[in-house]
Design an enzyme around this catalytic site. Structure first.
Site, PDB file in Angstrom:
ATOM      1  CG  ASN A   1      23.460 -23.002 -13.649  1.00 42.20           C
ATOM      2  OD1 ASN A   1      23.613 -22.035 -13.197  1.00 42.20           O
ATOM      3  ND2 ASN A   1      23.992 -23.628 -15.067  1.00 42.20           N
TER       4      ASN A   1
ATOM      5  CB  SER B   1      31.808 -29.867 -12.744  1.00 43.76           C
ATOM      6  OG  SER B   1      31.688 -28.747 -12.157  1.00 43.76           O
TER       7      SER B   1
ATOM      8  NE  ARG C   1      35.831 -53.600  -3.052  1.00 44.75           N
ATOM      9  CZ  ARG C   1      36.515 -54.618  -2.555  1.00 44.75           C
ATOM     10  NH1 ARG C   1      35.860 -55.650  -2.098  1.00 44.75           N
ATOM     11  NH2 ARG C   1      37.846 -54.568  -2.069  1.00 44.75           N
TER      12      ARG C   1
ATOM     13  CE  LYS D   1      26.424 -46.237 -24.015  1.00 42.38           C
ATOM     14  NZ  LYS D   1      26.749 -45.744 -25.260  1.00 42.38           N
TER      15      LYS D   1
ATOM     16  CG  ASN E   1      31.148 -39.550 -21.920  1.00 43.66           C
ATOM     17  OD1 ASN E   1      31.354 -38.785 -20.782  1.00 43.66           O
ATOM     18  ND2 ASN E   1      30.646 -39.094 -23.197  1.00 43.66           N
TER      19      ASN E   1
ATOM     20  CD  GLU F   1      20.034 -38.123 -28.274  1.00 45.32           C
ATOM     21  OE1 GLU F   1      19.703 -39.098 -28.485  1.00 45.32           O
ATOM     22  OE2 GLU F   1      21.189 -37.611 -28.899  1.00 45.32           O
TER      23      GLU F   1
ATOM     24  CE  LYS G   1      19.843 -44.821 -24.221  1.00 45.60           C
ATOM     25  NZ  LYS G   1      20.256 -43.621 -23.658  1.00 45.60           N
TER      26      LYS G   1
ATOM     27  CD  GLU H   1      26.880 -48.446 -27.881  1.00 43.62           C
ATOM     28  OE1 GLU H   1      27.217 -47.791 -28.869  1.00 43.62           O
ATOM     29  OE2 GLU H   1      26.708 -47.899 -26.735  1.00 43.62           O
TER      30      GLU H   1
ATOM     31  NE  ARG I   1      22.780 -48.219 -24.504  1.00 44.92           N
ATOM     32  CZ  ARG I   1      22.871 -48.249 -23.160  1.00 44.92           C
ATOM     33  NH1 ARG I   1      23.285 -49.547 -22.582  1.00 44.92           N
ATOM     34  NH2 ARG I   1      22.883 -47.244 -22.305  1.00 44.92           N
TER      35      ARG I   1
ATOM     36  CG  ASN J   1      25.477 -44.560 -31.037  1.00 47.34           C
ATOM     37  OD1 ASN J   1      25.262 -43.764 -30.076  1.00 47.34           O
ATOM     38  ND2 ASN J   1      26.363 -45.619 -31.155  1.00 47.34           N
TER      39      ASN J   1
ATOM     40  CG  HIS K   1      24.586 -39.800 -31.635  1.00 54.20           C
ATOM     41  ND1 HIS K   1      23.492 -40.008 -31.955  1.00 54.20           N
ATOM     42  CD2 HIS K   1      24.748 -39.527 -30.038  1.00 54.20           C
ATOM     43  CE1 HIS K   1      22.631 -39.325 -30.947  1.00 54.20           C
ATOM     44  NE2 HIS K   1      23.360 -39.188 -29.869  1.00 54.20           N
TER      45      HIS K   1
ATOM     46  CG  HIS L   1      29.705 -38.308 -31.055  1.00 52.70           C
ATOM     47  ND1 HIS L   1      29.424 -39.842 -30.648  1.00 52.70           N
ATOM     48  CD2 HIS L   1      28.815 -37.676 -30.199  1.00 52.70           C
ATOM     49  CE1 HIS L   1      28.646 -39.828 -29.619  1.00 52.70           C
ATOM     50  NE2 HIS L   1      27.898 -38.701 -29.469  1.00 52.70           N
TER      51      HIS L   1
ATOM     52  CG  HIS M   1      24.975 -34.402 -27.531  1.00 52.21           C
ATOM     53  ND1 HIS M   1      25.967 -35.103 -28.231  1.00 52.21           N
ATOM     54  CD2 HIS M   1      23.811 -35.038 -27.560  1.00 52.21           C
ATOM     55  CE1 HIS M   1      25.355 -36.510 -28.257  1.00 52.21           C
ATOM     56  NE2 HIS M   1      24.117 -36.344 -28.129  1.00 52.21           N
TER      57      HIS M   1
ATOM     58  CB  ALA N   1      49.778   4.350 -51.597  1.00 50.77           C
TER      59      ALA N   1
END
Length: 1606
Positions: A52, A93, A138, A160, A170, A202, A264, A274, A278, A282, A285, A289, A301, A902
């Protein structure tokens, strides 16, 4: 012309973790390349994006990269490589598989640690690519280039990274900080609007928790921010790249996003992993969630988080941390940007379709947080806009969360509360809705600035505020943390808005705005030429015809867009309101009058308003309007004969205007004081109030027996002791109409100690019929649910008072009709109703008192509990697991259609009784409205006139706000489908989730009935022609069909009562499945107890009805092969629909097990034409409509057809099948895996049938089956066709298709009988032989060995049943411990002593106090980590009693039962009657003390009444069960059988077969149940519990009776 940017961009940088890593600006493509090459020098750069995003932004980045090195070429320096990798878009994906593919690509291109990866895309790309960067070599550098707003302000910042797994989102990831985050706000212009709005959630969230000033920017900048993003065409190339080229909207957009990014970044810097701070991010959330876990992918979301924010803010408000104004502001700003704020949001409901977010499911999802603390969840609590309660999430109790999330509220009685109500409370009520709406209009139309204080923050005022903003009427701003609204009036300058004005169900707003819209002078400069005013479905049913008539007569150009005199309307500007003489009928609503009055000063000439009609409704509200207008500087002259003259002027806004509290709302806490005997003071409503409802306490509560003290500004009420309110013989509430519902609920609990009539009559409230609903009818209907008698008066209501203890809370709750006043009134009544009362649609109170439930609980001391009556379904991300359409509330109204004759009335009445609903014959009801019979009406006015009235009637009855919307079975007239409008209305009812059942009966029976019935007009044409015309119409309009199969011989023969009883039994099974969702198709997959279905191959089921019982022995389901059916005189390969329906009805009559509805095509080994896809799916859809428990659909058909079928499956389960007839999908190939995934997507059950080419084909299948087990969620049927595939049929453990010797042929090659499968499984060691016993003494004459060994033999089971006579249970210890012990029957004297050996005692056995069945369960079946054997003690004695009595119980008789005897068997009898739902149970025993002791043992579970003599004339049982020996000398009195003519008598001794009790009962016409029947029935249940198979009842019964010699 060159498109290269002329100047370097102006950017803003934000520091995170000590580095200025975040860069914001517009049109940054060239800047990004330059900056990356500087801060992250590498030999290789890899841009990873999706299909996209790639065409939008990837070419520019590549061009800038190449241009950079083309311009600065140096032959001695090798330029870095630029690689690109494009993946499919979407969450799918974000997986291990895609991560591996990216890593393989990097390795294949020799990427090393000297590689920088660029993530170009939304949150999925950022999370996935970040995790690749964190683990490749690594860890390599990576850069975030977020393309969505959500990713810009949230997922790209903080490091994250993660991927999803089948276990959740996640769950595998790492913290890996990007080198740079480039936020190019120009990207937002290519976002779909919904994605932009999704990200705004958000931004709003961050401002709400962090900075009130940022929040104010968002409040005031809605239009500018949206315009900056959603206006696609820029006036200049690269507009916004530099400060000089930025628009006001772009500046504001950058400012709010920058604010969010800074927060943020600050939080991540101070709490990267967190641990506390942090967690503030949420907010919204925790609940968001939980919603997302069910609603994804349909709801985004940010949309879920928006709903979560409101719910979490409401929790804070409920706990006293946050005021209601803040919640209102948050709600308003979310809505302004286009975000949903409720699961009931229209868009959310459309997106979710059949999915339902049940509170229980959300609470389960919220459990999955390791930081929870017991029954408390972590939720961020706001304490104000821009401020949180703590610098971390707060622990909130589950019951508080559930209470806020639940759509329904249970009000618990104060009499059962340990604390009781608050004895003395002083409180104020919210601002008046009436005054708030008037003040908004007046201040907006005025000049100057006015500060409105005390404004009601509710749905109604919110709609008004939004409408005035759209009209450009004024400027609005908040002060004092939202307590004060600053209105800068526009002086009457209005414009046509670009979008329609929506007012929900806000009647006040809609009526006031109707006249306001006529003030708009011109449409010049607007996108529309008219203003459209609309509302929800109920608002579009509320008439405004009188107001429209008056305005149109004055020259206004108003058009009703749907129905004349109703919303929606379109108002076209004609220069403003003309003015002059206006005539208005004011007998419907005073709001019409107020609407014109408030706008009159702005008319083109002075207005003289004449009010016409029989009477003027609600004069106090007209006086209120005039008083308020005068306070804003208007001049109104009152003239005789209800005439008002209003001079032209402009309102002059006062500096401050205080909105008085709502007097109507004040009636509820005052009424609670009245009904509970407590004291309540309302501190801000008194005698000086402008509102008529302020007199409620003096004029209503005082005459009812309350002590009332009223000052100018306050009102205090003290109620009499509970139960001592007095009725009001007649009270005129014309001046306080909105308070009549409060008075009505109090009138329901009055008493009259003088012995006079206990009736309250309320008059003067006719206008309440056109409010949010017909309130008078609604009150009558809902009071009836409590057992209160009420009826409508011409202009009022009449209520018969009753004792409080006689009130009964409605099982399905109070329907509120989306009416705030009904909800609050019945919550008053509920404070004294035992056991708790459910108030549905609790949120409707937000219209006038958003904090009502908070105040009811915390201020008034009433206990509340949240509840969700919606359907609870598991959810997986596949089509086949969506919530069944038309399932859910078993209290929802059911509509029955079909031909006259009937059986709609007979069967409808039965259905209503069976479901606990109320039956209404709509023809009879319509006759009541017509005040004549249908026969006479048609003879007088003709069919056309009748059909027109019928159409109006059905539309009103099926309206969502109708009193008939829930709790009814409605039988329609046969001709309801004759008009297209009626058919459309019925279809709409189905589409909205309603249930319409088409009742079908053999037409010969119908025709005979119609020839005898003279109560309805004849058709005037041949009845068969009528049926032929209507048949397809009936079927188009229904979503279920029930075929009433009646066996009858002879055309003149009446249908026997026993035949109707069988039809009722079939209908009960049908309703249990399609309405109450009894899951008889929940068959478990257990390897030790395989399940099967037998496949019928009859062309006509009637040929095998005598064999059906034997054929289905031991089967778990039966398959109807529709493709093998052939009707008499059938032409072509497809049997007629009516024939199939009748065949199904016959099958349902003769077997009680689930039905598999299969139409097998020729391509898949069946007989149905392979080129008739639409015809095949039409039949499958009828399988669903006929209530078949399973429907088999071949996955080879088109996806569109399968998806449509699955979407409408109701409670049916879909078997998604594939038959490899052409040997195309071997078990060891990839194609069969694809078929598995496809079947998994569509089906509840996966069925894969291969072709055995050799014995090895079975081994390949088992390898395939084993490979699936680790991830398998859905049951799998996997087998091979053909004789070489028979082993696979033996090994398959779920719903293996079987045949039977009595069938004409096998349905498929290689099919085995159930007995053959059992024998083969035994030989393979999969079904070890077990020995079963009877423990007891004396037992030598027991018939149990005959019973069980016959069953084992018939089903091919290798087991054996023996007797073990012992005087002490300890002698059986070695048998019980033997590994070959399969289970045991237990009789006297060991039913109690055996309990010590049990690992588990069932509830039934524990309550009865005896174990008669020992079941052996290998723990490995439930717990693969253990092989321990468990012994379960159960009792089947009660099942034998219950299931032999149950078939004889009617639904039309109130059941009372008598048990005779107080020994051990009487315990099982008492429990059986309790489980049958018998409300009144008597116990008689000659030794009264023994009976009393037994009653005391059961009192913790249910009530039993002691009967001291059988001669008690007051006792009229409908069921008598005797548990005493047959040789008793009891004389059964005739009075015992005089209560009903068709009772049931059961005598448990089985010899002699006809006892004295049974003979006495039979002589009175009672049904009888013999002891031997009970004995055999309980044996059937033992057999099934041991083997997992239904017992072969016919053969067992005949063998046992032969053994006894009967």
């Amino acid at each position: 012309m060159s498109t290269n940017p002329p100047k370097a961009p102006d950017v803003v940088k934000v520091s995170i973790l000590g580095s200025d890593s975040i860069v914001l600006g517009f049109h940054l493509s060239d800047y990004i390349i330059t900056d990356i090459l500087t801060v992250a020098p590498s030999s290789t750069y890899v841009i990873i994006t999706d299909t996209n995003i790639a065409p939008l932004y990837l070419p520019a980045l590549i061009d800038h990269f190449n241009a950079r090195f083309a311009e600065n070429s140096d032959n001695n320096v090798k330029p870095p490589r630029l690689l690109t990798y494009v993946i499919p878009p979407g969450e799918v994906s974000k997986s291990r598989e895609t991560k591996g593919q990216i890593e393989d690509y990097l390795l294949a291109n020799t990427c090393t640690r000297d590689t920088c990866i660029l993530a170009l895309g939304g949150g999925v790309i950022g999370d996935l690519v970040g995790f690749v960067a964190a683990t490749f070599m690594r860890g390599v550098p990576f850069v975030q280039i977020p393309s969505t707003l959500l990713a810009m302000v949230d997922s790209s910042i903080g490091g994250k990274t993660a991927i999803d797994t089948p276990h959740g989102k996640n769950l595998i990831g790492a913290f890996w900080q990007p080198k740079r985050i480039f936020i190019d706000l120009a990207f937002l212009q290519t976002l779909p609007e919904r994605e932009f709005v999704n990200g705004m959630a958000e931004v709003i969230k961050t401002a709400a928790i962090w900075n009130v000033n940022d929040f104010v920017l968002l409040e005031n900048g809605v239009d500018s921010i949206r315009e900056a993003v959603l206006t696609k065409s820029a006036t200049k190339p690269h507009q916004g790249r530099t400060l000089a080229t930025r628009t006001v909207g772009q500046l504001l957009l950058l400012e709010v996003i920058l604010a969010s990014v800074r927060v943020k970044a600050h939080v991540v810097t101070h709490d990267e992993r967190e641990t506390g701070l942090r967690g503030l991010l949420n907010f919204g959330h925790s609940i968001g969630h939980a919603i997302e876990g069910i609603a994804t992918p349909q709801v985004l979301h940010g949309e879920c988080v928006a709903i979560g924010m409101i719910k979490e803010a409401e929790i804070a408000r409920n706990l006293g941390y946050l005021n209601g104004v803040a919640v209102g502001r948050l709600l308003k700003v979310l809505q302004a940007y286009g975000l949903p704020v409720s699961l009931d949001d229209k868009r959310v409901k459309q997106l979710l379709g059949d999915k339902y977010c049940h509170v229980d499911a959300m609470m389960e999802i919220m459990k999955i947080d390791k930081k929870n603390r017991g029954d408390k969840k972590r939720v961020v609590m706001l304490s104000a806009i821009g401020k949180t309660l703590e610098e971390r999430a707060t622990f909130i109790a589950d019951d508080v969360i559930r209470k806020i999330l639940s759509p329904e509220m249970v009000v618990l009685p104060v009499t059962e509360s340990p604390k009781g109500p608050t004895r003395n409370v002083t409180m104020s009520t919210p601002g008046s809705k009436s005054i708030s709406n008037r003040a908004l209009v007046l201040a907006a139309l005025g000049t100057g600035t006015c500060r409105l204080k005390g404004l009601l923050h509710s749905d109604d005022t919110q709609y008004m505020l939004e409408a005035l903003q759209k009209l450009g009427a004024a400027q609005f701003a908040w002060e004092d943390n939202g307590e004060t609204l600053v209105v800068t009036g526009g002086g009457g300058n209005l414009r046509v808005p670009d979008t329609e004005i929506y007012v929900g169900n806000a009647g006040t707003a809609s009526r006031f705005l109707t006249t306001v819209l006529t003030l708009v002078p011109t449409a010049e400069g607007s996108k529309r030429n008219a203003t459209v005013l609309t509302g929800n479905a109920r608002m579009q049913q509320r008439p405004i015809d009188d107001l429209l008539t008056a305005l149109k007569a004055n020259g206004a150009q108003i058009k009703s867009l749907n129905n004349e005199g109703f919303l929606p309307i379109a108002v076209t500007p004609i220069g403003g309101l003309k003015g002059g003489e206006i005539n208005l009928s004011a007998s419907i609503s005073s709001q019409y009058v107020s609407s014109i009055l408030m706008c009159a000063p702005y008319a083109q000439e002075s207005v003289t308003l004449h009010l016409t009609g029989d009477e003027i409704i609600s004069l106090p509200y007209i006086d209120l309007t005039i008083a308020m207008m005068e306070s804003f500087g208007a001049t109104i002259e009152r003239l005789p004969q209800n005439t008002y003259r209003i001079a032209r002027s402009t309102y002059k806004n006062p500096d401050v205007y205080f909105v008085e509290s709502d007097a109507s709302s004040a009636t509820y806490p005052l009424a609670i004081a009245a009904i509970t005997g407590t004291t309540c003071t309302i501190s801000n409503i008194g005698a000086s109030s402008l509102q008529g409802d302020a007199a409620f306490a003096v004029n209503v509560l005082r005459p009812m027996g309350c002590t009332v003290t009223q000052t100018a500004t306050s009102t205090t009420v003290t109620g009499p002791p509970i139960g001592q309110l007095r009725p009001l013989p007649l009270v005129d509430m014309e001046k306080m109409t909105d308070a009549f519902m409060t008075a009505a609920v109090l009138a329901a609990v009055t008493s009259n100690p003088d012995g006079n009539e206990n009736i309250t009559r309320i008059t003067g409230i006719a206008n309440q019929r056109v409010k949010e609903c017909n309130r008078i009818a609604a009150m009558v209907h809902e009071l009836a649910k409590f057992g209160v008698t009420a009826s409508e008066l011409p202009k009022g209501i009449q209520i018969h008072g009753m004792a409080i203890q006689s009130l009964k809370a409605p099982a399905q709750g109070v329907h509120t009709y989306d009416d705030h006043r009904i909800a609050m009134s019945f919550s008053v009544l509920s404070t004294v109703v035992t056991n708790g009362t459910i108030i549905k649609d609790k949120k409707c109170v937000e219209k006038t008192w958003p904090t009502w439930w908070d105040d009811l609980e915390h201020r008034l001391g009433v206990q509340l509990r949240g509840i969700d009556l919606g359907p609870l379904h598991g959810d997986h991300e596949v089509i086949g697991d969506s919530k069944p359409a038309a399932s859910g509330d078993s209290n929802a109204t059911i509509v029955v259609i079909g031909m006259r004759g009937a059986g709609k009335t007979t069967m409808g009445q039965f259905a209503a009784r069976a479901l606990g609903l109320r039956f209404i014959d709509l023809d009879a009801h319509l006759e009541g409205e017509l005040k004549t019979t249908i026969f006479d009406f048609i003879n007088t006015w003709g069919w056309d006139r009748f059909r027109a009235r019928e159409s109006e009637f059905i539309t009103s009855v099926l309206a969502p706000s109708s009193p008939f919307a829930t709790g009814h079975v409605l039988a329609c007239g046969g001709g309801i489908v004759e008009t297209p409008s009626n058919r459309q209305r019925l279809k709409q009812y189905v589409q909205a989730g309603g249930k319409i059942i088409h009742l079908v009966r053999d037409f010969d029976h119908v025709e005979r009935y119609l020839n005898k019935d003279k109560t309805r007009p004849m058709y005037g044409e041949d009845m068969r022609l009528v049926w032929n015309r209507r048949e397809s119409w009936y079927r188009q309009c229904c979503n279920f069909e029930f075929v009433a199969y009646v066996e009858s011989s002879g055309l003149d023969e009446e249908i026997a009562i026993d035949q109707w009883k069988l039809v009722e039994r079939d209908l009960k099974r049908f309703l249990d499945f399609v309405v109450t969702e009894k899951k008889i198709n929940d068959i478990s997959q257990t390897a030790s107890k395989p399940t099967t279905f037998v496949a019928l191959t009859y062309p006509d089921i009637r040929a095998g009805v005598k064999e059906l019982e034997a054929i289905t022995e031991g089967a778990d389901a039966v398959e109807l092969r529709v493709d093998l059916l052939k009707a008499p005189e059938q032409e072509g390969p497809i049997p007629p629909l009516a024939y199939i329906g009748e065949q199904l009805a016959i099958l349902r009559r003769y077997t009680s097990i689930p039905i598999v509805f299969t139409v097998r095509s020729k391509d898949q080994g069946g007989a149905f034409p392979a080129n008739a896809e639409s015809e095949l799916f039409d039949l499958l859809s009828w399988g669903e409509k006929w209530g078949c428990e399973y429907v088999d659909v071949e996955i080879a058909w088109s996806s569109k057809m399968i998806t449509e079928l699955v979407a409408h499956k109701g409670n049916s389960k879909i078997i998604a099948s594939w038959h490899d007839v052409r040997v195309e999908t071997p078990w060891n190939g990839s194609l069969i895996v694809d078929k598995y995934k496809l079947a998994e997507r569509y089906g509840d059950i996966i069925k894969l049938i291969g072709s055995a080419q050799s014995f090895e084909s079975n081994l390949a299948l088992e390898i395939f089956r084993t490979a699936r087990k680790t991830s398998q969620i859905k049951p799998l049927i996997a087998m091979n066709m053909g004789s070489q595939g028979q082993l696979s049929r033996v090994l398959n453990d779920f719903l293996t298709p079987t045949t039977h010797p009595a069938l004409p042929n096998k349905a498929a090659p290689g099919q085995l009988s159930l007995a053959e499968i059992h024998m083969a499984r035994h030989l393979l060691g999969l079904l070890p032989a077990k020995t079963f016993y009877l423990f007891g003494t004396p037992i030598q004459h027991s018939f149990s060995p005959t019973l069980h060994n016959t069953g084992f033999k018939m089903l091919g089971l290798p087991h054996h049943y023996s007797l073990f006579q012992c005087s002490a249970i300890e002698y059986a210890e070695d048998i019980i411990r033997d590994p070959d012990f399969g289970g045991a029957s237990v009789t006297i004297p060991h039913k109690v002593a055996v309990m010590k050996y049990m690992d588990e005692i069932t509830v039934a056995a524990r309550i009865i106090g005896a174990v008669n069945t020992v079941i052996v369960e290998n723990a490995s079946e439930a717990d693969r980590s253990s092989t321990k054997r468990r012994l379960i003690g159960d009792n089947t004695d009660y099942l034998g009693i219950m299931n032999t009595i149950k078939p004889h119980i009617g639904t039309d008789v109130h059941q009372e039962a008598l048990v005779v005897g107080a020994g051990g068997t009487s315990r099982a009898a008492l429990y059986a009657l309790h489980m049958l739902g018998v409300p009144t149970i008597y116990l008689y025993n000659r030794t009264t003390s023994k009976a009393s002791s037994l009653i005391k043992e059961f009192e913790a579970h249910f009530s039993i009444t002691l009967l001291e003599t059988l001669e008690d004339a007051k006792v009229k049982p409908t069921i008598v069960v005797s548990t005493i020996p047959a040789d008793n000398d009891i004389k059964w009195p005739e009075s015992l059988f005089s209560g009903v003519s068709s009772g049931i008598a059961c005598d448990l001794p089985y010899l002699p077969r006809r006892t004295s009790l049974l003979k006495a009962a039979e002589s009175k016409g009672w049904k009888t149940v013999e002891g031997i029947q009970v004995l055999i029935e309980q044996g059937f249940w033992q057999f099934e519990k041991w083997t997992g198979k239904r017992a072969p009842k016919g053969k067992i019964s005949s063998e046992v009776l032969a053994k006894i010699g009967l």
